[in-house]
Design a protein around this motif. Structure first.
Motif, PDB file in Angstrom:
ATOM      1  N   SER A 180      27.177  -6.589 -18.707  1.00 61.65           N
ATOM      2  CA  SER A 180      28.231  -6.043 -19.558  1.00 61.65           C
ATOM      3  C   SER A 180      27.595  -5.185 -20.634  1.00 61.65           C
ATOM      4  O   SER A 180      26.439  -5.425 -21.043  1.00 61.65           O
ATOM      5  CB  SER A 180      29.015  -7.187 -20.211  1.00 61.65           C
ATOM      6  N   VAL A 181      28.343  -4.184 -21.130  1.00 60.29           N
ATOM      7  CA  VAL A 181      27.829  -3.377 -22.231  1.00 60.29           C
ATOM      8  C   VAL A 181      27.635  -4.225 -23.487  1.00 60.29           C
ATOM      9  O   VAL A 181      26.887  -3.840 -24.390  1.00 60.29           O
ATOM     10  CB  VAL A 181      28.759  -2.186 -22.545  1.00 60.29           C
ATOM     11  N   GLY A 182      28.305  -5.384 -23.534  1.00 65.72           N
ATOM     12  CA  GLY A 182      28.141  -6.263 -24.695  1.00 65.72           C
ATOM     13  C   GLY A 182      26.746  -6.838 -24.819  1.00 65.72           C
ATOM     14  O   GLY A 182      26.376  -7.354 -25.888  1.00 65.72           O
ATOM     15  N   GLN A 183      25.932  -6.750 -23.756  1.00 65.94           N
ATOM     16  CA  GLN A 183      24.555  -7.254 -23.808  1.00 65.94           C
ATOM     17  C   GLN A 183      23.563  -6.220 -24.345  1.00 65.94           C
ATOM     18  O   GLN A 183      22.424  -6.550 -24.640  1.00 65.94           O
ATOM     19  CB  GLN A 183      24.100  -7.663 -22.410  1.00 65.94           C
ATOM     20  N   ILE A 184      23.989  -4.965 -24.436  1.00 64.14           N
ATOM     21  CA  ILE A 184      23.079  -3.874 -24.789  1.00 64.14           C
ATOM     22  C   ILE A 184      22.708  -3.947 -26.267  1.00 64.14           C
ATOM     23  O   ILE A 184      23.578  -4.154 -27.117  1.00 64.14           O
ATOM     24  CB  ILE A 184      23.751  -2.517 -24.473  1.00 64.14           C
ATOM     25  N   PRO A 185      21.412  -3.761 -26.629  1.00 57.83           N
ATOM     26  CA  PRO A 185      20.304  -3.458 -25.709  1.00 57.83           C
ATOM     27  C   PRO A 185      19.798  -4.705 -24.997  1.00 57.83           C
ATOM     28  O   PRO A 185      19.680  -5.769 -25.603  1.00 57.83           O
ATOM     29  CB  PRO A 185      19.230  -2.885 -26.642  1.00 57.83           C
ATOM     30  N   ILE A 186      19.505  -4.546 -23.725  1.00 54.63           N
ATOM     31  CA  ILE A 186      18.945  -5.633 -22.941  1.00 54.63           C
ATOM     32  C   ILE A 186      17.753  -5.087 -22.170  1.00 54.63           C
ATOM     33  O   ILE A 186      17.860  -4.073 -21.483  1.00 54.63           O
ATOM     34  CB  ILE A 186      20.004  -6.250 -22.004  1.00 54.63           C
ATOM     35  N   TYR A 187      16.622  -5.748 -22.342  1.00 55.99           N
ATOM     36  CA  TYR A 187      15.399  -5.339 -21.658  1.00 55.99           C
ATOM     37  C   TYR A 187      14.515  -6.569 -21.527  1.00 55.99           C
ATOM     38  O   TYR A 187      14.584  -7.513 -22.327  1.00 55.99           O
ATOM     39  CB  TYR A 187      14.681  -4.207 -22.401  1.00 55.99           C
ATOM     40  N   ASP A 243      23.150 -17.857 -24.350  1.00 58.85           N
ATOM     41  CA  ASP A 243      24.366 -17.332 -23.743  1.00 58.85           C
ATOM     42  C   ASP A 243      25.424 -16.996 -24.787  1.00 58.85           C
ATOM     43  O   ASP A 243      25.500 -17.617 -25.855  1.00 58.85           O
ATOM     44  CB  ASP A 243      24.952 -18.351 -22.756  1.00 58.85           C
ATOM     45  N   TYR A 244      26.257 -16.021 -24.450  1.00 56.37           N
ATOM     46  CA  TYR A 244      27.417 -15.694 -25.269  1.00 56.37           C
ATOM     47  C   TYR A 244      28.530 -16.701 -24.987  1.00 56.37           C
ATOM     48  O   TYR A 244      28.460 -17.475 -24.011  1.00 56.37           O
ATOM     49  CB  TYR A 244      27.908 -14.280 -24.945  1.00 56.37           C
ATOM     50  N   VAL A 245      29.567 -16.674 -25.806  1.00 56.24           N
ATOM     51  CA  VAL A 245      30.695 -17.568 -25.579  1.00 56.24           C
ATOM     52  C   VAL A 245      31.308 -17.327 -24.198  1.00 56.24           C
ATOM     53  O   VAL A 245      31.621 -18.270 -23.464  1.00 56.24           O
ATOM     54  CB  VAL A 245      31.773 -17.371 -26.685  1.00 56.24           C
ATOM     55  N   GLU A 246      31.460 -16.038 -23.827  1.00 62.87           N
ATOM     56  CA  GLU A 246      32.175 -15.721 -22.605  1.00 62.87           C
ATOM     57  C   GLU A 246      31.293 -15.160 -21.497  1.00 62.87           C
ATOM     58  O   GLU A 246      31.788 -14.733 -20.455  1.00 62.87           O
ATOM     59  CB  GLU A 246      33.312 -14.735 -22.902  1.00 62.87           C
ATOM     60  N   LEU A 247      29.964 -15.152 -21.699  1.00 60.33           N
ATOM     61  CA  LEU A 247      29.108 -14.464 -20.727  1.00 60.33           C
ATOM     62  C   LEU A 247      27.685 -15.000 -20.794  1.00 60.33           C
ATOM     63  O   LEU A 247      27.188 -15.354 -21.871  1.00 60.33           O
ATOM     64  CB  LEU A 247      29.089 -12.959 -21.030  1.00 60.33           C
ATOM     65  N   SER A 248      27.044 -15.037 -19.657  1.00 61.16           N
ATOM     66  CA  SER A 248      25.627 -15.387 -19.612  1.00 61.16           C
ATOM     67  C   SER A 248      24.798 -14.320 -20.311  1.00 61.16           C
ATOM     68  O   SER A 248      25.147 -13.140 -20.293  1.00 61.16           O
ATOM     69  CB  SER A 248      25.173 -15.509 -18.154  1.00 61.16           C
ATOM     70  N   ALA A 249      23.709 -14.715 -20.915  1.00 61.23           N
ATOM     71  CA  ALA A 249      22.802 -13.757 -21.554  1.00 61.23           C
ATOM     72  C   ALA A 249      21.862 -13.117 -20.557  1.00 61.23           C
ATOM     73  O   ALA A 249      21.198 -12.129 -20.881  1.00 61.23           O
ATOM     74  CB  ALA A 249      21.992 -14.454 -22.648  1.00 61.23           C
ATOM     75  N   SER A 250      21.795 -13.660 -19.351  1.00 55.45           N
ATOM     76  CA  SER A 250      20.875 -13.115 -18.357  1.00 55.45           C
ATOM     77  C   SER A 250      21.425 -11.805 -17.803  1.00 55.45           C
ATOM     78  O   SER A 250      22.642 -11.586 -17.766  1.00 55.45           O
ATOM     79  CB  SER A 250      20.678 -14.107 -17.216  1.00 55.45           C
ATOM     80  N   PRO A 251      20.552 -10.902 -17.352  1.00 58.59           N
ATOM     81  CA  PRO A 251      21.022  -9.640 -16.768  1.00 58.59           C
ATOM     82  C   PRO A 251      21.600  -9.865 -15.386  1.00 58.59           C
ATOM     83  O   PRO A 251      21.385 -10.909 -14.760  1.00 58.59           O
ATOM     84  CB  PRO A 251      19.745  -8.801 -16.707  1.00 58.59           C
ATOM     85  N   LEU A 252      22.305  -8.866 -14.894  1.00 57.20           N
ATOM     86  CA  LEU A 252      22.781  -8.925 -13.509  1.00 57.20           C
ATOM     87  C   LEU A 252      21.596  -8.815 -12.559  1.00 57.20           C
ATOM     88  O   LEU A 252      21.481  -9.579 -11.596  1.00 57.20           O
ATOM     89  CB  LEU A 252      23.790  -7.811 -13.260  1.00 57.20           C
ATOM     90  N   TYR A 253      20.709  -7.836 -12.844  1.00 54.58           N
ATOM     91  CA  TYR A 253      19.468  -7.670 -12.090  1.00 54.58           C
ATOM     92  C   TYR A 253      18.342  -7.410 -13.069  1.00 54.58           C
ATOM     93  O   TYR A 253      18.477  -6.597 -13.993  1.00 54.58           O
ATOM     94  CB  TYR A 253      19.566  -6.515 -11.092  1.00 54.58           C
ATOM     95  N   ALA A 254      17.227  -8.078 -12.864  1.00 51.60           N
ATOM     96  CA  ALA A 254      16.127  -8.027 -13.823  1.00 51.60           C
ATOM     97  C   ALA A 254      15.165  -6.879 -13.522  1.00 51.60           C
ATOM     98  O   ALA A 254      15.079  -6.379 -12.395  1.00 51.60           O
ATOM     99  CB  ALA A 254      15.357  -9.355 -13.801  1.00 51.60           C
ATOM    100  N   PHE A 255      14.432  -6.484 -14.536  1.00 56.76           N
ATOM    101  CA  PHE A 255      13.362  -5.496 -14.400  1.00 56.76           C
ATOM    102  C   PHE A 255      12.401  -5.931 -13.297  1.00 56.76           C
ATOM    103  O   PHE A 255      11.994  -7.092 -13.209  1.00 56.76           O
ATOM    104  CB  PHE A 255      12.615  -5.377 -15.731  1.00 56.76           C
TER     105      PHE A 255
END
Length: 783
Positions: free
Chosen positions: A633-640, A650-662
């Motif tokens: 989700s864009v709510g995770q940005i920046p994510i790296y 984790d967020y209330v409504e979403l996992s903190a992990s990426p959909l696909y990792a580097f």
């Protein structure tokens, strides 16, 4: 008869005297190739007026400087006036063709005409200016020379997805050769901006989020472009973009301020530039952003203190297009244009891309607001490289050679090879892929299934359609015409231009559906452009373009009716393969949950359609790896992946992990890791070895990745940092021993005093096939 003999003797005598006198006349030292370059530079500088010196620092737009008359090319009156009034030392984008420049296949330059144009420009300045100083021609070349008839490779993010410096070195070699064959000298690229925000419009140009991968790919590109050895016939001046931290702008808005600490700059953002400069890059371009209130185009500590003094950089610094004007007009830190020019030159910007701002330097020198010494230092940097390239002796090229060797068969084959290597398989349930070529019927659906320009990315010239292979072209090369049926279904952005019902009908007649969706950086004549060439996004324009310079996004979702199209295709009950053609990591959550197979091909270039078909039908086993993190989700940005401690929660409504990792990417085969061994070479150096076995049914390539973590340090460190990687090929059942050497620099950190040091402590060594797929681990102690 006697009189005739006497007359002949007298003539011969006078001729001998004249010859002796001529031999004794001094020639200008700068024209003598036998003299050292520094002596030639000093002699030429001594002879130049202030106006001529300033002219060497001007790089105006070049596409209006020639006129085509049939098969001949002459200089334009505008160029003659430019030389008369400004004595310019270089031109930018002379060969460029796109909607912004209004150069098309009909009125632009093909390779032979480009060579003729370059020759005409050089001939004019050599013969019609007081000192006969040849000009530099600077050309855009981030993924191929941006000129009609040149080879189009995958964009930067696709090249990075190969994780193959060796392959990108070949790309650099091809790009450099095509530029030099046409009379160009300076290649704008590679782009070394680290990107952590996929909303930013220029993600496609970068090599991703990681300094080690970016540095390795960037170094390989620079070495391929000539490595700074200007005496080689196809060596270009590689221009590194953009200095500095341009890819992490606030809100993902192109040119916005970047907020980054000084230690972070030294740890992540500066190393790729240092690596590329050490590899021979001779030009660095400033960026449009500011940091800590200082526009990068007037940052003396970066451009002079660090780049020129600390790093001993011998090339020149060039502004981004009109970024000096931006000091006055956008950043508002200079009250006049003359003040902006003085600030830029004093900070260390040698060349003005655009060429208008530095016209104010003449008055500044004449009034004592800037010294002759500062001006001379910048001019000397430019002149020295012209001498080293041999342009004073021979600035000309051979048009017939350009016609024959630009976009040759070997370069086209290389474009396909790089596109194949970049394609990243993200999902393959029940081993649906590769498809059998005896399949009864394939439904090929989607707005990017048969659109040649959507394959290419930004900074691409107009193309003859036969030069670009779409996915439809590629699949038709694999199957009979009875086995594939195509329907566009919808557009990228335009919600009115759709025919989803036809797509459903075609899909129901098929055995499997291949849906090609995503985005586009294809510029068109409906789009408006800023004077910098950046596109202007507006509600009136519904082109496919949703990426490329100036097209920043607020979301990452598929635009138009693309998601609706995917949903109705899924509802047919047929196996669904989704292919993303994209310049940034778009939202793939629906596809991840619903598609049977999913892959991204980035912008794969002119051979992308063939490469995608090669992967889909098993003629190439995919091994691309993600060069950046794909968010949920864009709510995770920046994510790296290499964020500093602490670990995300984790967020209330979403996992903190990426959909696909580097570093992630699948293969049609499987690989097993074993036998991790670490042996000490010195107190700060270790050899790490392990074995990799191909345990699957197919021959294929693996990309082994080694990560480090410093468990405790004096400053906060990343939870995981890539240090080494290798891509290699294994046949079924084959085993390879992989070896990496961890050196002192791998264990080093930047401490609170900005010193690069190795601290004692425990380091975790992690080896695997992705940043989140670690197969082997151990620890070493640094004492």
């Amino acid at each position: 008869m006697l009189n005739r003999i006497c007359g002949l003797l007298l003539f011969l005598g006078l001729l001998m005297v004249g010859t002796c006198v001529s031999a004794q006349l001094p020639i200008e030292s700068y024209k003598n190739p036998q003299l050292p370059v520094e002596q030639r530079v000093a002699d030429l500088l001594f002879r130049m007026t202030v106006e001529e010196k300033v002219g060497q620092l001007l790089c105006p737009l070049g596409w209006e400087m020639y006129e085509i008359r049939g098969e001949t090319v002459t200089v334009s009156d505008k160029f003659k006036q430019l030389m008369k009034e400004r004595h310019v030392g270089m031109l930018w984008a002379t060969y460029r063709a796109d909607p912004w420049t209004k150069k098309t296949l009909e009125n632009g330059l093909n390779p032979a005409l480009a060579a003729k144009a370059g020759n005409a420009l050089q001939k004019y300045v050599m013969e019609n200016t007081r000192l006969g100083i040849p000009i530099f021609l600077a050309e855009e070349a981030p993924h191929g020379h941006m000129a009609i008839g040149a080879t189009v490779f995958p964009t930067g993010i696709g090249m990075a997805a190969t994780w193959s410096p060796q392959l990108i070195n070949e790309v650099g070699n091809a790009i450099g050769k095509e530029i030099r064959l046409q009379g160009g000298h300076i290649s704008y690229g590679p782009v070394l901006d680290l990107t952590r925000d996929p909303r930013w419009s220029r993600v496609e140009e970068t090599f991703g989020e990681d300094p080690v991968l970016t540095g390795g790919i960037g170094k390989a590109m620079v070495e391929g472009l000539g490595g700074g050895n200007l005496s080689q016939p196809y060596s270009t001046l590689a221009t590194l973009k953009h200095f500095l931290a341009y890819g992490i702008s606030e809100s993902g808005q192109n040119g916005n301020p970047s907020f980054v600490g000084i230690c972070e700059l030294h740890e992540n953002f500066l190393p790729p530039f240092r690596q590329a400069i050490d590899a021979g890059a001779l030009s660095v371009m400033t960026s449009y952003n500011s940091m800590d209130g200082i526009p990068c185009t007037v940052n003396h500590s970066l451009l002079t203190g660090l780049l020129k003094n600390d790093w001993k950089f011998k090339g020149f610094v060039v502004s981004d297009l009109y970024s000096i004007e931006g000091i006055h007009q956008s950043h508002f830190v200079a009250s006049t244009m003359e003040e902006a020019a003085i600030m830029a030159l004093s900070a260390g910007v040698d060349v003005d891309l655009g060429g208008d701002a530095y016209m104010n330097i003449m008055n500044a020198v004449n009034t004592g607001r800037i010294s002759n010494a500062v001006l001379d230092a910048s001019v000397a940097r430019v002149l020295r490289l012209k001498f080293e390239m041999g342009l004073f002796e021979n600035p000309y090229v051979i048009p017939e050679k350009a016609k024959k060797e630009v976009r040759n068969d070997a370069h086209i084959a290389l474009a396909r090879k790089v596109a194949q290597a970049s394609i990243t398989l993200l999902k393959n349930d029940c081993s649906l892929l590769p498809l059998n070529k005896n399949i009864s019927k394939v439904a090929l659906i989607g707005p990017n299934a048969d659109n040649c320009y959507n394959m290419l990315g930004d900074y691409t010239a107009p193309q003859e359609e036969k030069n670009v292979k779409t996915v439809l072209d590629g699949i038709r090369n694999k199957l009979s015409r009875f086995q594939v049926e195509y329907a566009k279904g919808c557009s990228i952005r335009d919600t009115l231009a759709s025919d989803i019902e036809q797509a459903i009908a075609v899909s129901r007649r098929s055995e499997v559906i291949i849906a090609v969706v995503g985005g586009s950086s294809a510029r068109d004549f409906k789009t408006s452009y800023k004077e910098t060439g950046a596109a202007i996004a507006d509600e009136k324009t519904i082109s496919d373009m949703e990426c490329g310079e100036g097209f920043d996004r607020a979301t990452l979702s598929l635009l138009g009716k693309q998601k609706e199209l995917l949903q109705v295709l899924k509802a047919t009950g047929k196996p669904l393969i989704v292919v993303y053609i994209e310049g940034r990591p778009l939202d793939k959550t629906w596809a991840d949950e619903n598609a049977d197979a999913l892959l991204t091909a980035y912008y794969p270039g002119q051979e992308g359609g063939n490469a995608i078909a090669d992967v889909l039908f098993g003629d190439y086993n995919p091994a691309g790896r993600l060069p950046l993190t794909v968010p949920r989700s864009v709510g995770q940005i920046p994510i790296y992946y290499n964020k500093k401690a602490p670990q995300n929660h984790d967020y209330v409504e979403l996992s903190a992990s990426p959909l696909y990792a580097f570093g992630y990417g699948l293969s049609y085969t499987t690989f097993e890791y074993s036998d991790l061994c670490v042996s000490s070479i010195s107190p700060h150096s270790f050899e790490v070895s392990f074995k990799v076995k191909n345990t699957g049914k197919y021959d294929g390539e693996e990309v082994s990745q080694l990560y480090l973590r410093d468990e405790y340090a004096s400053v906060v460190q990343p939870l995981k940092q890539l240090k080494h990687f290798e891509r290699f090929y294994l046949k079924r059942g084959e085993v390879k021993e992989v070896k990496f050497v961890l050196s002192e620099s791998d264990f080093a950190l930047v401490d609170r005093d900005l010193r690069t040091v190795v601290e004692p402590g425990t380091f975790q060594i992690m080896v695997g096939s992705a940043s989140d797929d670690i197969r082997l681990q151990t620890k070493v102690e640094i004492k």
